[in-house]
Design an enzyme around this catalytic site. Structure first.
Site, PDB file in Angstrom:
ATOM      1  N   LYS A 181      20.459  30.308   3.223  1.00  0.00           N
ATOM      2  CA  LYS A 181      21.725  30.386   3.568  1.00  0.00           C
ATOM      3  C   LYS A 181      22.811  29.852   2.636  1.00  0.00           C
ATOM      4  CE  LYS A 181      24.380  28.252   6.894  1.00  0.00           C
ATOM      5  NZ  LYS A 181      25.633  28.686   6.381  1.00  0.00           N
ATOM      6  N   GLU A 390      34.989   9.363   2.609  1.00  0.00           N
ATOM      7  CA  GLU A 390      34.691  10.541   1.690  1.00  0.00           C
ATOM      8  C   GLU A 390      35.787  11.592   1.743  1.00  0.00           C
ATOM      9  OE1 GLU A 390      31.213  13.139  -0.447  1.00  0.00           O
ATOM     10  OE2 GLU A 390      31.745  13.242   1.750  1.00  0.00           O
TER      11      GLU A 390
END
Length: 498
Positions: A181, A390
Protein backbone atom coordinates in the site's frame (compact mmCIF):
# COMPACT_ATOMS: atom_id res chain seq x y z
CA UNK A 1 -2.43 -4.33 -22.13
CA UNK A 2 -3.48 -2.03 -19.28
CA UNK A 3 -0.94 0.37 -17.83
CA UNK A 4 -0.49 1.77 -14.34
CA UNK A 5 -2.43 4.95 -15.16
CA UNK A 6 -5.89 5.12 -16.74
CA UNK A 7 -7.01 7.52 -19.46
CA UNK A 8 -8.52 9.71 -16.74
CA UNK A 9 -5.09 9.94 -15.04
CA UNK A 10 -6.21 7.72 -12.18
CA UNK A 11 -3.62 5.41 -10.71
CA UNK A 12 -4.59 1.76 -11.14
CA UNK A 13 -4.19 -1.07 -8.66
CA UNK A 14 -1.95 -4.03 -9.50
CA UNK A 15 -3.60 -7.32 -8.58
CA UNK A 16 -2.58 -10.80 -9.71
CA UNK A 17 -0.27 -9.51 -12.43
CA UNK A 18 -2.75 -7.05 -13.97
CA UNK A 19 -3.26 -3.29 -13.75
CA UNK A 20 -6.92 -2.84 -12.86
CA UNK A 21 -9.03 0.24 -12.27
CA UNK A 22 -10.44 0.57 -8.80
CA UNK A 23 -14.18 0.25 -8.37
CA UNK A 24 -14.05 2.99 -5.72
CA UNK A 25 -16.14 6.07 -6.39
CA UNK A 26 -13.92 8.31 -4.27
CA UNK A 27 -10.51 9.60 -5.36
CA UNK A 28 -7.85 11.94 -4.01
CA UNK A 29 -6.53 14.60 -6.38
CA UNK A 30 -2.73 14.81 -6.42
CA UNK A 31 -1.20 18.16 -7.40
CA UNK A 32 2.42 19.12 -7.91
CA UNK A 33 3.29 20.77 -4.56
CA UNK A 34 5.62 23.20 -6.35
CA UNK A 35 2.91 24.21 -8.83
CA UNK A 36 -0.61 23.35 -7.72
CA UNK A 37 -1.96 24.26 -11.16
CA UNK A 38 -0.43 21.00 -12.40
CA UNK A 39 -2.54 17.97 -11.58
CA UNK A 40 -0.41 14.82 -11.45
CA UNK A 41 -3.45 12.56 -11.33
CA UNK A 42 -5.92 10.89 -9.01
CA UNK A 43 -5.41 8.29 -6.31
CA UNK A 44 -8.35 5.92 -5.88
CA UNK A 45 -9.55 5.31 -2.35
CA UNK A 46 -9.88 1.59 -2.97
CA UNK A 47 -12.24 -0.65 -1.07
CA UNK A 48 -11.67 -3.40 1.47
CA UNK A 49 -12.84 -5.92 -1.11
CA UNK A 50 -10.06 -4.85 -3.48
CA UNK A 51 -7.56 -5.33 -0.67
CA UNK A 52 -9.01 -8.81 -0.11
CA UNK A 53 -8.58 -9.60 -3.81
CA UNK A 54 -4.93 -8.63 -3.61
CA UNK A 55 -4.43 -10.75 -0.50
CA UNK A 56 -6.10 -13.71 -2.21
CA UNK A 57 -3.81 -13.32 -5.23
CA UNK A 58 -0.75 -13.18 -2.98
CA UNK A 59 -1.90 -16.27 -1.07
CA UNK A 60 -2.42 -18.25 -4.29
CA UNK A 61 1.00 -17.23 -5.62
CA UNK A 62 2.87 -18.05 -2.41
CA UNK A 63 3.50 -21.82 -2.88
CA UNK A 64 5.08 -21.34 -6.29
CA UNK A 65 7.23 -18.39 -5.23
CA UNK A 66 8.26 -20.09 -1.98
CA UNK A 67 9.43 -23.12 -3.95
CA UNK A 68 11.37 -21.01 -6.45
CA UNK A 69 15.07 -21.35 -5.54
CA UNK A 70 16.34 -18.31 -3.67
CA UNK A 71 19.10 -17.58 -6.24
CA UNK A 72 16.42 -17.49 -8.94
CA UNK A 73 14.36 -15.07 -6.86
CA UNK A 74 17.51 -12.99 -6.49
CA UNK A 75 17.93 -12.81 -10.27
CA UNK A 76 14.55 -11.09 -10.55
CA UNK A 77 15.76 -8.43 -8.12
CA UNK A 78 19.00 -8.06 -10.07
CA UNK A 79 16.96 -7.47 -13.23
CA UNK A 80 14.84 -4.91 -11.35
CA UNK A 81 18.02 -3.09 -10.29
CA UNK A 82 19.17 -2.86 -13.90
CA UNK A 83 15.77 -1.60 -15.07
CA UNK A 84 15.58 1.01 -12.33
CA UNK A 85 19.07 2.23 -13.21
CA UNK A 86 17.96 2.62 -16.83
CA UNK A 87 14.81 4.53 -15.78
CA UNK A 88 16.54 6.61 -13.10
CA UNK A 89 15.96 10.04 -14.65
CA UNK A 90 12.31 9.31 -15.46
CA UNK A 91 11.52 8.03 -11.96
CA UNK A 92 13.36 10.91 -10.28
CA UNK A 93 11.49 13.53 -12.31
CA UNK A 94 8.16 11.92 -11.45
CA UNK A 95 9.17 11.95 -7.79
CA UNK A 96 10.04 15.64 -7.89
CA UNK A 97 6.68 16.46 -9.49
CA UNK A 98 4.67 14.26 -7.13
CA UNK A 99 6.48 14.63 -3.79
CA UNK A 100 8.31 17.93 -4.34
CA UNK A 101 11.93 17.20 -3.40
CA UNK A 102 14.73 18.71 -5.48
CA UNK A 103 15.73 16.64 -8.49
CA UNK A 104 19.22 16.00 -7.12
CA UNK A 105 17.67 14.51 -3.96
CA UNK A 106 15.26 12.44 -6.05
CA UNK A 107 18.12 11.10 -8.17
CA UNK A 108 19.95 10.16 -5.00
CA UNK A 109 16.89 8.31 -3.72
CA UNK A 110 16.55 6.29 -6.91
CA UNK A 111 20.24 5.41 -6.80
CA UNK A 112 19.90 4.18 -3.25
CA UNK A 113 16.95 2.05 -4.36
CA UNK A 114 19.16 0.52 -7.05
CA UNK A 115 21.83 -0.18 -4.44
CA UNK A 116 19.29 -1.94 -2.21
CA UNK A 117 18.05 -4.08 -5.08
CA UNK A 118 21.60 -5.05 -5.99
CA UNK A 119 22.42 -5.98 -2.40
CA UNK A 120 19.21 -7.91 -1.81
CA UNK A 121 19.65 -9.78 -5.10
CA UNK A 122 22.87 -11.16 -3.64
CA UNK A 123 21.00 -12.31 -0.53
CA UNK A 124 19.36 -14.91 -2.74
CA UNK A 125 22.74 -16.71 -2.75
CA UNK A 126 23.47 -16.08 0.93
CA UNK A 127 20.10 -16.93 2.42
CA UNK A 128 20.49 -19.61 5.05
CA UNK A 129 20.96 -20.54 8.66
CA UNK A 130 23.87 -22.11 10.51
CA UNK A 131 25.14 -25.50 11.56
CA UNK A 132 25.65 -25.93 15.31
CA UNK A 133 27.49 -28.79 17.06
CA UNK A 134 25.16 -31.18 18.88
CA UNK A 135 26.00 -32.40 22.37
CA UNK A 136 24.98 -35.90 21.25
CA UNK A 137 27.08 -38.28 19.14
CA UNK A 138 26.07 -38.84 15.53
CA UNK A 139 23.58 -35.98 15.59
CA UNK A 140 23.51 -33.12 13.14
CA UNK A 141 21.86 -29.81 14.12
CA UNK A 142 21.23 -26.76 11.99
CA UNK A 143 18.88 -23.84 11.43
CA UNK A 144 17.22 -22.55 8.29
CA UNK A 145 15.17 -19.50 7.36
CA UNK A 146 11.79 -19.95 5.71
CA UNK A 147 9.35 -17.38 4.30
CA UNK A 148 6.35 -16.31 6.35
CA UNK A 149 3.71 -16.21 3.62
CA UNK A 150 1.68 -13.15 2.62
CA UNK A 151 3.18 -9.92 4.00
CA UNK A 152 1.91 -6.35 3.81
CA UNK A 153 4.14 -3.32 3.27
CA UNK A 154 2.78 0.15 4.08
CA UNK A 155 4.99 2.99 2.89
CA UNK A 156 5.03 6.76 3.54
CA UNK A 157 5.14 9.63 1.06
CA UNK A 158 8.51 11.17 1.93
CA UNK A 159 10.66 8.44 0.31
CA UNK A 160 8.11 7.09 -2.17
CA UNK A 161 10.57 4.89 -4.10
CA UNK A 162 13.31 3.92 -1.67
CA UNK A 163 11.21 2.84 1.31
CA UNK A 164 8.91 0.61 -0.79
CA UNK A 165 12.01 -0.97 -2.33
CA UNK A 166 13.73 -1.60 0.99
CA UNK A 167 10.58 -3.34 2.27
CA UNK A 168 9.57 -5.25 -0.85
CA UNK A 169 13.01 -6.48 -1.91
CA UNK A 170 13.89 -8.48 1.24
CA UNK A 171 10.33 -9.79 1.47
CA UNK A 172 10.51 -11.14 -2.07
CA UNK A 173 14.00 -12.60 -1.98
CA UNK A 174 13.07 -14.42 1.23
CA UNK A 175 10.21 -16.12 -0.64
CA UNK A 176 7.17 -14.17 0.57
CA UNK A 177 4.41 -12.69 -1.52
CA UNK A 178 3.52 -9.04 -0.95
CA UNK A 179 0.58 -6.66 -0.84
CA UNK A 180 1.93 -3.12 -1.02
CA UNK A 181 0.00 0.00 0.00
CA UNK A 182 1.71 3.22 -1.14
CA UNK A 183 0.88 6.58 0.41
CA UNK A 184 -2.13 8.27 -1.22
CA UNK A 185 0.05 11.37 -1.66
CA UNK A 186 2.53 9.46 -3.87
CA UNK A 187 0.70 6.60 -5.61
CA UNK A 188 2.33 7.18 -8.97
CA UNK A 189 5.82 6.70 -7.56
CA UNK A 190 4.57 3.52 -5.91
CA UNK A 191 3.20 2.34 -9.25
CA UNK A 192 6.59 2.96 -10.91
CA UNK A 193 8.25 0.73 -8.31
CA UNK A 194 5.76 -2.05 -9.02
CA UNK A 195 6.17 -1.60 -12.78
CA UNK A 196 9.91 -2.17 -12.44
CA UNK A 197 9.30 -5.48 -10.65
CA UNK A 198 6.68 -6.41 -13.25
CA UNK A 199 9.13 -5.71 -16.09
CA UNK A 200 11.77 -7.76 -14.27
CA UNK A 201 9.59 -10.85 -14.68
CA UNK A 202 8.00 -11.27 -11.29
CA UNK A 203 5.23 -13.92 -11.55
CA UNK A 204 1.59 -12.84 -11.25
CA UNK A 205 0.33 -12.46 -7.70
CA UNK A 206 3.76 -12.32 -6.08
CA UNK A 207 3.62 -8.53 -5.75
CA UNK A 208 0.31 -6.65 -5.58
CA UNK A 209 -0.46 -2.97 -5.01
CA UNK A 210 -3.65 -1.41 -3.68
CA UNK A 211 -3.98 2.38 -3.41
CA UNK A 212 -6.26 3.59 -0.66
CA UNK A 213 -6.70 5.03 2.79
CA UNK A 214 -5.27 3.59 5.95
CA UNK A 215 -8.73 3.32 7.46
CA UNK A 216 -9.91 1.02 4.66
CA UNK A 217 -7.04 -0.68 2.82
CA UNK A 218 -4.56 -0.42 5.68
CA UNK A 219 -7.06 -1.70 8.21
CA UNK A 220 -7.97 -4.68 6.00
CA UNK A 221 -4.30 -5.61 5.67
CA UNK A 222 -4.05 -5.53 9.46
CA UNK A 223 -7.21 -7.50 10.13
CA UNK A 224 -7.07 -10.15 7.40
CA UNK A 225 -5.97 -13.54 8.78
CA UNK A 226 -3.99 -14.44 5.64
CA UNK A 227 -1.60 -11.50 6.14
CA UNK A 228 1.11 -12.87 8.41
CA UNK A 229 3.33 -9.80 8.84
CA UNK A 230 3.18 -6.04 8.33
CA UNK A 231 6.08 -3.66 7.70
CA UNK A 232 5.06 -0.05 8.30
CA UNK A 233 6.76 3.33 8.08
CA UNK A 234 4.85 6.42 9.17
CA UNK A 235 3.67 8.39 12.18
CA UNK A 236 4.00 7.32 15.80
CA UNK A 237 0.27 7.61 16.35
CA UNK A 238 -0.59 5.15 13.59
CA UNK A 239 2.44 2.91 14.08
CA UNK A 240 1.90 2.36 17.79
CA UNK A 241 -1.76 1.47 17.24
CA UNK A 242 -0.87 -0.85 14.36
CA UNK A 243 1.73 -2.60 16.53
CA UNK A 244 -0.75 -3.04 19.38
CA UNK A 245 -3.47 -4.44 17.12
CA UNK A 246 -0.96 -6.64 15.33
CA UNK A 247 0.12 -8.14 18.66
CA UNK A 248 -3.50 -8.96 19.52
CA UNK A 249 -3.77 -10.78 16.20
CA UNK A 250 -0.40 -12.53 16.64
CA UNK A 251 1.05 -10.88 13.53
CA UNK A 252 4.69 -9.90 13.15
CA UNK A 253 4.93 -6.11 12.97
CA UNK A 254 7.78 -3.81 12.11
CA UNK A 255 7.20 -0.08 12.62
CA UNK A 256 9.62 2.73 11.77
CA UNK A 257 8.31 6.06 12.97
CA UNK A 258 9.48 9.48 14.11
CA UNK A 259 12.79 11.18 14.78
CA UNK A 260 14.15 14.33 16.42
CA UNK A 261 17.76 13.93 15.47
CA UNK A 262 20.59 15.82 17.21
CA UNK A 263 23.84 17.01 15.66
CA UNK A 264 26.33 17.76 18.45
CA UNK A 265 29.09 20.31 17.82
CA UNK A 266 31.92 20.30 20.36
CA UNK A 267 34.40 23.13 20.83
CA UNK A 268 37.16 21.37 18.88
CA UNK A 269 34.95 20.60 15.87
CA UNK A 270 35.68 21.59 12.28
CA UNK A 271 33.01 24.30 12.27
CA UNK A 272 32.69 24.83 8.50
CA UNK A 273 32.22 21.07 8.06
CA UNK A 274 29.65 20.96 10.87
CA UNK A 275 27.80 23.92 9.35
CA UNK A 276 27.63 22.33 5.91
CA UNK A 277 26.28 19.10 7.36
CA UNK A 278 23.76 20.93 9.56
CA UNK A 279 22.32 22.85 6.62
CA UNK A 280 22.19 19.80 4.38
CA UNK A 281 20.69 17.63 7.11
CA UNK A 282 18.06 20.19 8.12
CA UNK A 283 16.91 21.57 4.78
CA UNK A 284 17.58 19.05 2.00
CA UNK A 285 14.36 17.23 1.10
CA UNK A 286 12.63 20.16 2.87
CA UNK A 287 13.40 18.49 6.21
CA UNK A 288 10.80 15.86 5.35
CA UNK A 289 12.73 12.80 6.37
CA UNK A 290 12.90 10.89 9.61
CA UNK A 291 16.70 11.27 9.77
CA UNK A 292 16.67 15.05 9.21
CA UNK A 293 18.79 17.21 11.52
CA UNK A 294 16.25 19.07 13.64
CA UNK A 295 18.46 20.00 16.62
CA UNK A 296 22.01 21.35 16.64
CA UNK A 297 23.51 21.12 20.13
CA UNK A 298 26.60 23.30 20.29
CA UNK A 299 29.07 24.10 23.06
CA UNK A 300 28.73 27.68 24.23
CA UNK A 301 32.39 28.51 23.60
CA UNK A 302 31.99 28.23 19.82
CA UNK A 303 28.24 28.86 19.54
CA UNK A 304 28.37 32.47 18.33
CA UNK A 305 30.85 31.68 15.58
CA UNK A 306 28.99 28.54 14.58
CA UNK A 307 25.62 30.31 14.41
CA UNK A 308 27.06 33.13 12.29
CA UNK A 309 28.44 30.62 9.77
CA UNK A 310 25.21 28.61 9.89
CA UNK A 311 22.98 31.55 9.01
CA UNK A 312 25.35 32.69 6.24
CA UNK A 313 25.31 29.23 4.65
CA UNK A 314 21.58 28.59 5.06
CA UNK A 315 20.72 31.98 3.55
CA UNK A 316 22.30 30.75 0.30
CA UNK A 317 20.17 27.60 0.23
CA UNK A 318 17.93 28.08 -2.80
CA UNK A 319 14.25 27.18 -2.49
CA UNK A 320 12.04 26.58 -5.52
CA UNK A 321 10.62 24.06 -7.98
CA UNK A 322 12.86 21.02 -7.68
CA UNK A 323 13.04 20.56 -11.45
CA UNK A 324 14.78 23.92 -11.88
CA UNK A 325 18.59 23.89 -12.05
CA UNK A 326 20.34 25.02 -8.89
CA UNK A 327 17.40 24.48 -6.53
CA UNK A 328 18.42 23.01 -3.17
CA UNK A 329 15.05 22.69 -1.45
CA UNK A 330 11.55 22.10 -2.77
CA UNK A 331 8.13 22.74 -1.21
CA UNK A 332 6.26 21.04 1.59
CA UNK A 333 4.50 17.96 0.25
CA UNK A 334 0.97 19.40 0.58
CA UNK A 335 -1.10 22.11 2.22
CA UNK A 336 -1.50 20.12 5.44
CA UNK A 337 2.25 19.80 5.94
CA UNK A 338 2.68 23.48 5.07
CA UNK A 339 0.24 24.40 7.82
CA UNK A 340 2.09 22.14 10.27
CA UNK A 341 5.40 23.83 9.45
CA UNK A 342 3.95 27.31 9.87
CA UNK A 343 2.21 26.31 13.10
CA UNK A 344 5.48 25.21 14.69
CA UNK A 345 7.29 28.26 13.36
CA UNK A 346 4.79 30.49 15.18
CA UNK A 347 5.37 28.49 18.35
CA UNK A 348 9.11 28.87 17.85
CA UNK A 349 8.83 32.64 17.59
CA UNK A 350 7.40 32.65 21.13
CA UNK A 351 9.93 30.18 22.53
CA UNK A 352 13.25 31.19 20.98
CA UNK A 353 15.11 33.73 18.86
CA UNK A 354 14.37 33.60 15.12
CA UNK A 355 17.52 34.05 13.04
CA UNK A 356 16.42 33.10 9.54
CA UNK A 357 13.23 32.44 7.59
CA UNK A 358 10.14 31.89 9.67
CA UNK A 359 7.58 32.46 6.94
CA UNK A 360 5.84 31.12 3.88
CA UNK A 361 7.55 32.25 0.69
CA UNK A 362 5.35 34.35 -1.57
CA UNK A 363 5.51 36.21 -4.86
CA UNK A 364 5.87 34.90 -8.39
CA UNK A 365 6.13 31.12 -8.70
CA UNK A 366 6.09 30.78 -4.91
CA UNK A 367 2.39 31.69 -4.91
CA UNK A 368 1.59 28.47 -6.81
CA UNK A 369 3.32 26.16 -4.34
CA UNK A 370 3.69 25.21 -0.68
CA UNK A 371 7.04 26.88 -0.02
CA UNK A 372 8.48 27.59 3.43
CA UNK A 373 11.73 29.46 3.96
CA UNK A 374 14.60 27.55 5.61
CA UNK A 375 14.14 28.50 9.25
CA UNK A 376 16.68 28.69 12.09
CA UNK A 377 15.95 29.39 15.77
CA UNK A 378 18.70 30.11 18.33
CA UNK A 379 18.74 29.96 22.13
CA UNK A 380 16.18 27.14 22.04
CA UNK A 381 15.42 25.52 25.39
CA UNK A 382 15.97 21.77 25.38
CA UNK A 383 12.48 21.11 26.75
CA UNK A 384 10.64 23.54 24.47
CA UNK A 385 8.01 22.41 21.98
CA UNK A 386 10.13 22.98 18.89
CA UNK A 387 12.99 21.04 20.49
CA UNK A 388 10.80 18.08 21.43
CA UNK A 389 8.17 17.61 18.69
CA UNK A 390 8.88 16.19 15.27
CA UNK A 391 8.01 19.01 12.85
CA UNK A 392 8.96 17.25 9.60
CA UNK A 393 9.82 20.50 7.89
CA UNK A 394 12.73 22.92 7.27
CA UNK A 395 13.03 24.12 10.86
CA UNK A 396 16.32 23.88 12.77
CA UNK A 397 16.73 24.54 16.50
CA UNK A 398 20.09 25.59 17.94
CA UNK A 399 20.52 24.57 21.58
CA UNK A 400 23.52 25.94 23.47
CA UNK A 401 25.17 23.83 26.19
CA UNK A 402 28.03 24.22 28.66
CA UNK A 403 30.00 21.06 27.89
CA UNK A 404 30.01 17.53 26.46
CA UNK A 405 28.05 16.00 29.35
CA UNK A 406 25.22 18.48 28.96
CA UNK A 407 25.28 17.99 25.18
CA UNK A 408 24.84 14.25 25.60
CA UNK A 409 22.05 14.74 28.14
CA UNK A 410 20.19 17.12 25.83
CA UNK A 411 20.69 14.84 22.83
CA UNK A 412 19.00 12.01 24.76
CA UNK A 413 16.22 14.16 26.22
CA UNK A 414 13.60 13.43 23.53
CA UNK A 415 11.31 10.42 23.13
CA UNK A 416 12.76 9.54 19.73
CA UNK A 417 16.01 7.74 18.97
CA UNK A 418 16.68 7.32 15.27
CA UNK A 419 19.86 9.11 14.18
CA UNK A 420 22.55 11.36 15.65
CA UNK A 421 25.86 13.00 14.78
CA UNK A 422 28.83 14.34 16.69
CA UNK A 423 31.44 16.74 15.33
CA UNK A 424 34.70 16.55 17.25
CA UNK A 425 38.30 15.37 17.01
CA UNK A 426 38.43 14.18 20.61
CA UNK A 427 38.59 10.38 20.40
CA UNK A 428 37.59 9.84 24.04
CA UNK A 429 34.46 11.98 23.71
CA UNK A 430 33.56 10.47 20.34
CA UNK A 431 33.62 6.93 21.73
CA UNK A 432 31.77 8.01 24.86
CA UNK A 433 29.11 9.54 22.64
CA UNK A 434 28.82 6.36 20.57
CA UNK A 435 28.39 4.31 23.75
CA UNK A 436 25.83 6.55 25.44
CA UNK A 437 23.73 8.12 22.67
CA UNK A 438 20.25 6.60 22.52
CA UNK A 439 19.88 6.29 18.75
CA UNK A 440 19.89 3.34 16.40
CA UNK A 441 22.22 5.13 13.98
CA UNK A 442 25.04 7.50 14.83
CA UNK A 443 27.52 9.37 12.66
CA UNK A 444 30.91 10.87 13.46
CA UNK A 445 31.81 14.04 11.55
CA UNK A 446 29.06 13.37 8.99
CA UNK A 447 25.37 14.35 8.75
CA UNK A 448 22.50 12.66 10.57
CA UNK A 449 20.98 11.77 7.21
CA UNK A 450 22.07 8.98 4.91
CA UNK A 451 22.57 5.25 5.16
CA UNK A 452 23.98 2.48 3.04
CA UNK A 453 22.12 -0.49 1.56
CA UNK A 454 24.27 -3.11 3.27
CA UNK A 455 23.81 -1.69 6.79
CA UNK A 456 20.81 -1.90 9.15
CA UNK A 457 18.41 1.01 9.49
CA UNK A 458 16.20 1.69 12.50
CA UNK A 459 15.90 3.43 15.83
CA UNK A 460 15.38 3.14 19.56
CA UNK A 461 12.74 4.37 22.02
CA UNK A 462 9.61 5.77 20.33
CA UNK A 463 11.23 5.76 16.91
CA UNK A 464 10.64 2.11 16.18
CA UNK A 465 9.54 -1.33 17.26
CA UNK A 466 10.33 -4.64 15.63
CA UNK A 467 13.38 -5.80 13.75
CA UNK A 468 15.66 -3.50 11.73
CA UNK A 469 15.32 -2.80 8.02
CA UNK A 470 18.03 -2.90 5.32
CA UNK A 471 21.29 -4.81 5.41
CA UNK A 472 21.46 -8.56 5.93
CA UNK A 473 19.27 -8.33 9.02
CA UNK A 474 16.33 -7.16 6.88
CA UNK A 475 15.75 -10.80 5.97
CA UNK A 476 15.11 -11.69 9.63
CA UNK A 477 11.75 -9.91 9.80
CA UNK A 478 10.49 -11.61 6.66
CA UNK A 479 11.47 -15.16 7.67
CA UNK A 480 10.78 -17.72 10.36
CA UNK A 481 13.74 -19.53 11.88
CA UNK A 482 13.47 -23.31 12.01
CA UNK A 483 15.76 -25.55 14.08
CA UNK A 484 16.46 -29.06 12.74
CA UNK A 485 17.87 -32.11 14.61
CA UNK A 486 18.97 -35.16 12.64
CA UNK A 487 19.84 -38.29 14.63
CA UNK A 488 21.77 -40.77 12.48
CA UNK A 489 22.70 -43.22 15.24
CA UNK A 490 19.87 -45.53 14.31
CA UNK A 491 19.13 -46.04 18.02
CA UNK A 492 16.47 -44.91 20.45
CA UNK A 493 17.57 -41.97 22.55
CA UNK A 494 17.88 -43.00 26.19
CA UNK A 495 16.91 -39.69 27.78
CA UNK A 496 16.04 -36.13 27.00
CA UNK A 497 16.38 -32.87 28.86
CA UNK A 498 13.41 -31.32 27.06
Amino acid sequence: MATAVSASQTCRNFINGRWVESVATRTSKRRNPADVDEIIGFAPLSTRDEARQAIAAARAAFPGWRDTPAPVRGRVLAKAALLMEQQKEEIARLMTREEGKALKDALGEVQKSVNILEFMAGEGRRLGGETVPSELPKNFAYTLKQPIGVVATIAPWNFPVCIPVWKIAPALVAGNTVVFKPATLTPFCGAKVVQVFEQAGLPAGVLNMVVGSGSEVGDELLEHPDVRAISFTGSNEIGSELYAQGARRMKKCQCEMGGKNPLVVLADADLPLAVESSVFGAFASTGQRCTATSRVIVEEGVADRFVKLLVERASKFRTGNGLEPGVDMGPAVDESQLKTDLHYIEIGKKEAKLLLGGERLTGGAYDRGYFVAPTIFDHVAADSTIAQDEIFGPVLSVIRVRDFDEALHVANSVRFGLSSSIYSNDAAKIFEFIERIETGITHVNSPTVGGEAQLPFGGMKATGVGLREMGRVAIDFFTELKTVYIDFTGRKRESSIY
